[in-house]
Design a protein around this motif. Structure first.
Motif, PDB file in Angstrom:
ATOM      1  N   ALA A 116       3.128   3.943  -0.323  1.00  0.00           N
ATOM      2  CA  ALA A 116       2.153   4.939  -0.763  1.00  0.00           C
ATOM      3  C   ALA A 116       1.958   4.903  -2.282  1.00  0.00           C
ATOM      4  N   TRP A 117       3.026   4.611  -3.026  1.00  0.00           N
ATOM      5  CA  TRP A 117       2.932   4.668  -4.484  1.00  0.00           C
ATOM      6  C   TRP A 117       2.483   3.362  -5.117  1.00  0.00           C
ATOM      7  N   THR A 118       2.851   2.250  -4.487  1.00  0.00           N
ATOM      8  CA  THR A 118       2.557   0.972  -5.139  1.00  0.00           C
ATOM      9  C   THR A 118       1.467   0.195  -4.431  1.00  0.00           C
ATOM     10  N   GLN A 119       1.089   0.639  -3.211  1.00  0.00           N
ATOM     11  CA  GLN A 119       0.105  -0.094  -2.428  1.00  0.00           C
ATOM     12  C   GLN A 119       0.555  -1.520  -2.133  1.00  0.00           C
ATOM     13  N   LEU A 120       1.876  -1.724  -2.136  1.00  0.00           N
ATOM     14  CA  LEU A 120       2.419  -2.998  -1.663  1.00  0.00           C
ATOM     15  C   LEU A 120       2.022  -3.172  -0.204  1.00  0.00           C
ATOM     16  N   SER A 121       2.024  -4.395   0.257  1.00  0.00           N
ATOM     17  CA  SER A 121       1.858  -4.607   1.691  1.00  0.00           C
ATOM     18  C   SER A 121       3.042  -3.939   2.395  1.00  0.00           C
ATOM     19  N   PRO A 122       2.790  -3.228   3.509  1.00  0.00           N
ATOM     20  CA  PRO A 122       3.893  -2.539   4.179  1.00  0.00           C
ATOM     21  C   PRO A 122       5.036  -3.492   4.553  1.00  0.00           C
ATOM     22  N   LEU A 123       4.700  -4.750   4.815  1.00  0.00           N
ATOM     23  CA  LEU A 123       5.752  -5.710   5.137  1.00  0.00           C
ATOM     24  C   LEU A 123       6.623  -5.983   3.910  1.00  0.00           C
ATOM     25  N   ALA A 124       5.983  -6.041   2.744  1.00  0.00           N
ATOM     26  CA  ALA A 124       6.720  -6.330   1.513  1.00  0.00           C
ATOM     27  C   ALA A 124       7.659  -5.196   1.123  1.00  0.00           C
ATOM     28  N   THR A 125       7.433  -3.997   1.661  1.00  0.00           N
ATOM     29  CA  THR A 125       8.323  -2.888   1.300  1.00  0.00           C
ATOM     30  C   THR A 125       9.728  -3.109   1.852  1.00  0.00           C
ATOM     31  N   LEU A 126       9.869  -4.075   2.758  1.00  0.00           N
ATOM     32  CA  LEU A 126      11.217  -4.456   3.211  1.00  0.00           C
ATOM     33  C   LEU A 126      12.104  -4.815   2.019  1.00  0.00           C
TER      34      LEU A 126
END
Lengths: 293, 418, 248
Positions: free
Chosen positions: A59-69
């Motif tokens: 939500a804060w960085t708009q990273l790809s949800p997969l990359a939040t791993l």
């Protein structure tokens, strides 16, 4: 209308994909039990916290949800290491009741903390929810991605355990902590590492929760039951067993939901725990973390 | 101990503006007021919704008195703070009946307190309106004789969507999925009954455990059974989960209506494009085109209510406010009829009116099971409004699509929209 | 013929410890000299294995001192003692059931730099040629005697300065009992490693060791050169089953 075989294949496949998430959760639980003989009741909350870390990272960085791993897994690893170092280590080798009570306490604490910090509002990450169509079977891209990522993480874990110095130390401690110490292995550090890895795996599973389902402070309660059923079926402390039975229960759950109903499917998890403990307490699959024999 | 926190003798408010003050043709001075009692949660966990509810009641009383009262007599609200506590509420209702000798009662806020005071009201024989209560407990099989339910019980939450689907969507098959807990089960009962009445084929009717996190298998099952209309759910997580699951399995249907969660503004932000075309329920909205009785010869529209309320309290009304106002409208009409028939606000006459009247207030339709039937007093006409997320100028907005007469937009059939 | 103090490898003084709140050792003292094989015997419940566990750091001493190579090691954890040159083969031929012979040696060499491992493995395989033939065999598929050899081999990878053995012959077939004692003597004589062991098979153990201690109920009862203990009528009567020395 689909024909019978197609429906069967679709539900089995969908169950298999969801099962990978149960497997991931159960891997961590089994790793922790295998090394420490501690049943981590707080594992569901690790999943939940991992989910929130990933959710906010997205939500804060708009990273790809997969990359939040890459954020949630290390964060949960650190949480696991800290909890082991300061709390869980005190009950290692004590009667099971001590570790059950302690991890239960951690579970309740984390749940309440999440309730206060994140509110009970459910959250979800809209990501890859479009389906792929294959021969009339629709499977969401997200569940394929989660399946692939879960397999990848499980493979990484096996490579780590088989091929690295500390991985071998973990296996040694799981098989015989007394001899492992006689080899010069610092079992305290191994336990911290194993608990951290277990928590990290739960964090990885949690990362997928807001993508596939929705995330709320109580979500862990619902996964822990399934994870317990999976590890009991797979044999406590066996990673191969955990992975296989996670997939198996995913398929069984999906098929029972279709041919009977969701209530019966849910009961299957309880019945699995009770049935396996009565008939074959060692579980259906191997013993030893990653050993084939 | 007992809290005689505030005793409200309503003053005619100088703040009343617009057409309402003009209607203020002097309430007969010296006339005995018609006393209406209420145990209300001024403090405690229900403080916020009860506050809105009570503002609705107050505004109604002010409007009535400014318009000359009922039969020349002003209405007076007598209230005590029940602190959101059922036991306290029971005590206060007894006090209102025996000490204050009120003529009529409004129920306290919500199911819990109302269920607690229902036996006391029935025993004392005071006509009462349960203004905002979803539970069916005080009525279902109870042969109630004095209290009527004003708001929708669970079976009426989503049933309107079935009418919509049958009448305007040419829908023939429905799948009902619901959580195995009392409220969603009630919602599903309403859906089932209405679907049967409308001749829809129920291809799947399944409850799930409240611990369910993955609705995919259930939704895929509805798809495999060929349901054109999927309805049910429970709360917000189910609305999100079922919608996601439907997208994940490539489900294309004519209509999907899920209770409670879809109407939540968060639903649109969380679900983005998937929200478009999703239908849900609302008890009341500022935009619905309702109207109802004020005093003999005077009606008030929902739009006028919203404007007047906002001016009076400095903020917009919530549905609790509308329920409070609407319950007052119903009582005013009952009292008026009684005065016309008997020359006074006779309790029996008011009671009979409440149990037989079929009509509308700004809150929506009204009509209960008649006296002498097992479910007497249970609301049966107040279907909730069916709303749908639609794109207007690129923005997702909540439109009322049913009942057609009060709709703000045409219903869209076919989901997903993207 | 007591060893001279400056050749003492391990010295235990007034050791008191136990499990939970139950005191097992009430003040045990002993020492092991360089090149010595020392055996602790005594009836069940004497606390023989407890002494080893306390020396190895598995059990925290409540009172007393443990000195290894002139350094006090009282209360140090096992892995650190391994670094200092202590090696330990626990009771019951304990091994890693799912690991191969080679993996056991690799774990035994866990603290050893990679460069030095090949040489260490060679040295150990030379001592245990049977294991060299079975590098890829999983431990759980091996016989009891082979497992005991594997346990010894693993303990020797680091070329320890003291080898501690807990009941090395326990539960073994007679031909393996002989083999185990033969190996123990060989380790002591060929590699010059002093050995401290606990044995139920008291007479056989004393025959293969230099000195012995007799513990009873957590206290020192007798001590002396093995031959002397074997010859002592009281020791023979009480602890050696009343039979002559040399009877297995």
């Amino acid at each position: 209308m689909m024909d019978e075989l197609q429906v069967f294949v679709e539900f089995a496949l969908r169950g298999l994909l969801i099962g990978a998430l149960y497997s991931l959760m159960a891997l961590g639980l089994s790793l922790i039990f295998g090394v420490m003989r501690v049943i981590n009741v707080a594992h569901g909350e690790f999943l939940m916290i991992g989910g929130y870390v990933a959710y906010f990272a997205w939500a804060w960085t708009q990273l790809s949800p997969l990359a939040t791993l890459l954020i949630s897994v290390p964060a949960l690893f650190a949480l696991g290491v800290a909890l082991e170092r300061f709390l869980v280590e005190r009950v290692v080798g004590k009667p099971e009741l001590a570790s059950l009570m302690l991890t239960f306490g951690i579970s309740i604490t984390l749940w309440n903390l999440a309730h206060a910090l994140f509110s009970p509002d459910p959250r979800s990450v809209p990501y890859l929810y479009e389906p792929l169509e294959l021969l009339g079977i629709y499977i969401s891209k997200a569940s394929l991605m989660i399946f692939a990522a879960s397999l990848g993480l499980a493979a990484l874990l096996v490579l780590f355990l088989k091929g690295t110095r500390w991985g071998k130390a973990i296996r040694a401690v799981a098989q015989n902590p007394e001899v492992a110490q006689a080899c010069g292995i610092d079992t305290r550090r191994v336990r911290m590492l194993a608990f951290g890895l277990g928590a990290g795996l739960a964090g990885a599973a949690g990362t997928f929760v807001p993508i596939q389902f929705s995330l709320f402070p109580g979500v862990g309660h619902e996964f822990i039951l399934k994870a317990f059923a999976v590890v009991v079926l797979g044999g406590l402390g066996s990673l191969g067993g955990a992975f296989t039975s996670g997939l198996l229960l995913g398929v069984v759950e999906s098929l029972i939901t279709f041919y009977a109903n969701a209530h019966v499917a849910y009961l299957t998890f309880y019945a699995t725990i009770v049935g396996v403990l009565l008939l074959r307490p060692a579980g259906l699959f191997g013993t030893g973390l990653v050993e084939e024999d | 101990m007992t809290s005689l926190s505030r005793r409200g003798f309503l003053k005619l408010s100088g703040a009343l503006v617009g057409s309402w003050t003009l209607l203020g043709v002097g309430v007969g001075r010296g006339q005995e007021p018609i006393k209406i009692g209420i145990s209300i949660s001024v403090s405690g966990r229900f403080e916020r919704p009860a506050g809105y509810l009570f503002e609705g009641h107050k505004l109604w009383a002010e409007h009535v008195n400014a318009a000359g009262g009922l039969g020349g007599r002003p209405v007076e609200l007598i209230f005590y703070d029940d602190k959101s506590d059922p036991a306290e509420s029971v005590k206060l209702v007894r006090k209102l009946i025996t000490d204050d000798r009120v003529d009529f009662l409004f129920s306290p806020y919500g199911s819990e307190l109302t269920a607690a005071v229902a036996p006391t009201i029935e025993e004392a024989g005071v006509p009462a309106i349960a203004s905002i209560v979803a539970t069916m407990k005080p009525w279902k099989g109870q042969n109630a004789q004095w209290m009527v339910q004003f708001s929708s019980p669970a079976p009426l939450y989503l049933a309107g969507a079935v009418d919509l689907a049958a009448e305007e969507g040419d829908v023939r098959t429905i799948a009902i999925l619901y959580e195995d807990t009392p409220f969603p089960t009630g919602v599903a009962n309403g859906l089932r009954e209405r679907a049967q009445a409308r001749g829809l084929e129920i291809v799947l009717d399944e409850k799930y455990d409240k611990a369910v996190t993955d609705w995919t298998p259930l939704v895929a099952k509805a798809k495999a059974r060929g349901a054109e209309f999927l309805a049910g759910g429970a709360y917000f997580p189910a609305a999100v989960g079922i919608t996601k699951a439907a997208a994940a399995v490539g489900y294309q249907l004519k209509l999907m209506a899920l209770v409670v969660g879809v109407a939540d503004p968060k639903f649109a932000t969380e679900m983005g494009p998937l929200a478009e075309g999703m239908a849900g329920n609302e008890l009341w909205l500022k935009v619905v085109r309702t109207k109802g009785f004020l005093v003999p010869g005077q009606e008030i529209t929902n739009e006028e209510f919203v404007r007047s309320y906002t001016e009076r309290f400095g903020r917009e009304p919530e549905y609790w406010s509308a329920a409070g106002y609407g319950a007052g409208q119903l009582l005013a009409q009952a009292i008026t009829q009684a005065i016309e028939a008997t020359g006074e606000p006779d309790r029996m006459a008011v009671r009979d009116f409440l149990f037989t009247f079929e009509g509308e207030t700004i809150y929506g339709p009204y009509g209960v099971h008649p006296l002498g039937t097992p479910d007497a007093g249970l609301q049966r006409r107040k279907d909730q409004f069916i709303i749908q997320w639609q794109r207007r100028d690129g923005e997702l907005t909540k439109e009322v699509i049913w009942p057609a007469a009060m709709a703000t937009a045409e219903p869209l059939f076919g989901w997903p929209r993207a | 013929m007591a060893m001279m103090a400056d050749h003492v490898v391990l010295r235990v003084e007034g050791l008191v410890t136990g499990y939970g709140v139950k005191e097992i050792l009430h003040g045990v003292s002993l020492h092991v000299g360089a090149h010595e094989i020392v055996t602790i015997i005594g009836p069940n419940g004497a606390g023989k294995s407890t002494v080893l566990k306390a020396v190895m750091g598995y059990l925290k001493p409540w009172r007393g001192r443990i000195v290894f190579l002139d350094r006090e090691i009282t209360g140090e954890p096992p892995y650190r003692l391994v670094h200092r040159g202590l090696a330990y083969a626990p009771q019951g031929r304990q091994i890693f059931p799912h690991m191969t012979v080679q993996e056991h040696l690799e774990l035994g060499a866990w603290t050893l730099p990679k460069a030095k491992r090949a040489e260490a493995f060679e040295r150990v395989y030379a001592l245990f040629p049977r294991l060299a033939e079975r590098k890829r065999q999983k431990a759980r598929t091996m016989s009891g005697g082979e497992r005991q050899m594997l346990s010894l081999a693993r303990a020797l990878v680091l070329d320890p300065k003291l080898l501690i053995l807990d009941e090395p012959s326990l539960g073994l077939a007679p031909k393996f009992v002989d083999l185990v004692f033969k190996k123990i003597v060989e380790i002591n004589e060929r590699l010059g490693i002093p050995i401290l062991m606990v044995e139920q098979n008291a007479a056989r153990a004393l025959e293969h060791s230099h000195r012995g201690y007799v513990l009873e109920l957590g206290r020192n009862r007798f001590e002396g050169p093995s031959q002397q203990l074997l010859a002592d009528a009281q020791v023979r009567q009480l602890y050696l089953g009343g039979r002559g020395a040399g009877v297995g």
